[in-house]
Motif scaffolding. Structure first.
Motif, PDB file in Angstrom:
ATOM      1  N   TRP B  15       1.455  29.630  42.560  1.00 28.33           N
ATOM      2  CA  TRP B  15       0.106  29.129  42.777  1.00 28.33           C
ATOM      3  C   TRP B  15      -0.651  30.116  43.649  1.00 28.33           C
ATOM      4  CZ3 TRP B  15      -0.953  23.876  41.183  1.00 28.33           C
ATOM      5  CH2 TRP B  15       0.187  23.165  40.741  1.00 28.33           C
ATOM      6  N   THR B  16      -1.967  30.232  43.413  1.00 25.22           N
ATOM      7  CA  THR B  16      -2.798  31.059  44.288  1.00 25.22           C
ATOM      8  C   THR B  16      -3.932  30.217  44.851  1.00 25.22           C
ATOM      9  OG1 THR B  16      -4.259  31.811  42.513  1.00 25.22           O
ATOM     10  CG2 THR B  16      -2.300  33.147  42.945  1.00 25.22           C
ATOM     11  N   SER B  17      -4.496  30.693  45.951  1.00 27.59           N
ATOM     12  CA  SER B  17      -5.575  29.963  46.605  1.00 27.59           C
ATOM     13  C   SER B  17      -6.425  30.943  47.402  1.00 27.59           C
ATOM     14  CB  SER B  17      -4.985  28.904  47.546  1.00 27.59           C
ATOM     15  OG  SER B  17      -6.001  28.330  48.337  1.00 27.59           O
ATOM     16  N   ALA B  18      -7.731  30.638  47.482  1.00 25.27           N
ATOM     17  CA  ALA B  18      -8.616  31.469  48.290  1.00 25.27           C
ATOM     18  C   ALA B  18      -8.604  31.034  49.746  1.00 25.27           C
ATOM     19  CB  ALA B  18     -10.038  31.404  47.737  1.00 25.27           C
ATOM     20  N   THR B  21      -5.644  25.887  50.945  1.00 20.44           N
ATOM     21  CA  THR B  21      -5.596  24.420  50.833  1.00 20.44           C
ATOM     22  C   THR B  21      -5.800  23.920  49.400  1.00 20.44           C
ATOM     23  OG1 THR B  21      -7.939  24.305  51.420  1.00 20.44           O
ATOM     24  CG2 THR B  21      -6.366  23.996  53.198  1.00 20.44           C
ATOM     25  N   THR B  22      -6.632  24.599  48.621  1.00 24.94           N
ATOM     26  CA  THR B  22      -6.826  24.199  47.225  1.00 24.94           C
ATOM     27  C   THR B  22      -6.131  25.221  46.337  1.00 24.94           C
ATOM     28  OG1 THR B  22      -8.944  25.379  47.141  1.00 24.94           O
ATOM     29  CG2 THR B  22      -9.011  23.040  47.686  1.00 24.94           C
ATOM     30  N   TRP B  23      -5.209  24.730  45.520  1.00 25.22           N
ATOM     31  CA  TRP B  23      -4.301  25.635  44.803  1.00 25.22           C
ATOM     32  C   TRP B  23      -4.467  25.545  43.295  1.00 25.22           C
ATOM     33  CZ3 TRP B  23      -1.352  28.960  47.579  1.00 25.22           C
ATOM     34  CH2 TRP B  23      -1.198  28.690  48.947  1.00 25.22           C
ATOM     35  N   THR B  24      -4.364  26.719  42.645  1.00 22.36           N
ATOM     36  CA  THR B  24      -4.408  26.791  41.191  1.00 22.36           C
ATOM     37  C   THR B  24      -3.179  27.555  40.709  1.00 22.36           C
ATOM     38  OG1 THR B  24      -6.820  26.952  41.315  1.00 22.36           O
ATOM     39  CG2 THR B  24      -5.796  27.462  39.200  1.00 22.36           C
ATOM     40  N   THR B  83      -8.733  40.250  41.361  1.00 18.89           N
ATOM     41  CA  THR B  83      -8.142  40.159  42.701  1.00 18.89           C
ATOM     42  C   THR B  83      -7.470  41.479  43.088  1.00 18.89           C
ATOM     43  OG1 THR B  83      -7.755  37.812  42.363  1.00 18.89           O
ATOM     44  CG2 THR B  83      -6.496  38.862  44.119  1.00 18.89           C
ATOM     45  N   VAL B  90      -5.000  37.052  49.235  1.00 21.14           N
ATOM     46  CA  VAL B  90      -5.022  35.669  48.759  1.00 21.14           C
ATOM     47  C   VAL B  90      -3.856  34.892  49.358  1.00 21.14           C
ATOM     48  CG1 VAL B  90      -6.131  36.252  46.566  1.00 21.14           C
ATOM     49  CG2 VAL B  90      -3.630  36.256  46.718  1.00 21.14           C
TER      50      VAL B  90
END
Lengths: 77, 142
Positions: B15-18, B21-24, B83, B90
């Motif tokens: 998973w990655t996130s900027a 806290t919010t993950w994709t 990215t 990230v």
């Protein structure tokens, strides 16, 4: 959880998921996006309805009726 | 309820996130791994009795993943390329999406990205590697 994007969602700096795309997000964020009206939960029926709508727009009234029987079960195409 | 018994590998993904806290999840992932290493310091002396002696040293980690390449995927190789090109730091984690499961989390840079079109009439693929910068943690999915 898997969601279907309804409005652009920024998931990386300056990068947005666009309406109609599906994406896997963490459950907490996914529930928030759905509550905010930015996404729908992903369901196979969602794809079925979309495909059915496309099909219905390209067929005669008789064909459409035959495909719209009440009680039809949504199935994966 | 956390996952019990040996984990089905389909559950574990990258998973990655900027913002951490919010993950994709990375798109169409079919392989994921994390590697930890510890480079100890050599403190061997003539009085070590002929055996190598060590003390604590640098700890490091990397996370890698691979998947199927689709132009219309979210958080697929095209996003990862941006990215990579921007050298953006990230948040990265390896975990399931199940509440109560362990997750390994850190900040990282992409150090390797490969797009591949093997053979013919086969599926295009990609692979990515993230090198962790700073501390990595083990947390629990909430």
């Amino acid at each position: 959880m898997k969601i279907i994007v309804k409005k652009p969602i920024e998931y990386m700096l300056g990068i947005y998921a666009q309406p109609g795309q599906s994406m896997d997000v963490d459950d907490t964020w996914g529930r928030q996006l759905i509550a905010d009206g930015l996404a729908d939960p992903f369901q196979k029926a969602t794809l079925f309805k979309a495909a059915k709508a496309d099909k219905a727009s390209n067929q005669t009234a008789t064909q459409k009726s035959a495909n719209d029987r009440p009680g039809d079960t949504a199935t994966e195409l | 309820m956390p996952t019990l018994k040996p984990i089905n590998s389909s559950l574990l993904t990258v998973w990655t996130s900027a913002n951490g806290t919010t993950w994709t999840a990375i798109a169409e992932c079919n392989d994921a791994s994390i590697s930890f290493s510890h480079a100890t310091r050599d403190v061997t002396t003539k009085s070590s009795g002929g055996f190598k002696a060590t003390l604590e040293g640098l700890r490091e980690a990397s996370i890698s993943g691979s998947g199927l390449y689709a132009y219309d995927s979210v958080n697929g190789p095209d996003t990862l390329f941006t990215t990579y090109l921007n050298r953006t730091q990230v948040w990265i984690r390896l975990s399931t999406a199940v509440t109560g499961d362990k997750t390994y989390k850190a900040q990282a840079y992409i150090t390797s990205l490969e797009l591949a079109s093997p053979s013919s009439e086969d599926t295009a693929t990609y692979s990515v590697e993230f090198e962790v910068t700073g501390a990595f943690t083990q947390e629990t999915n909430v």
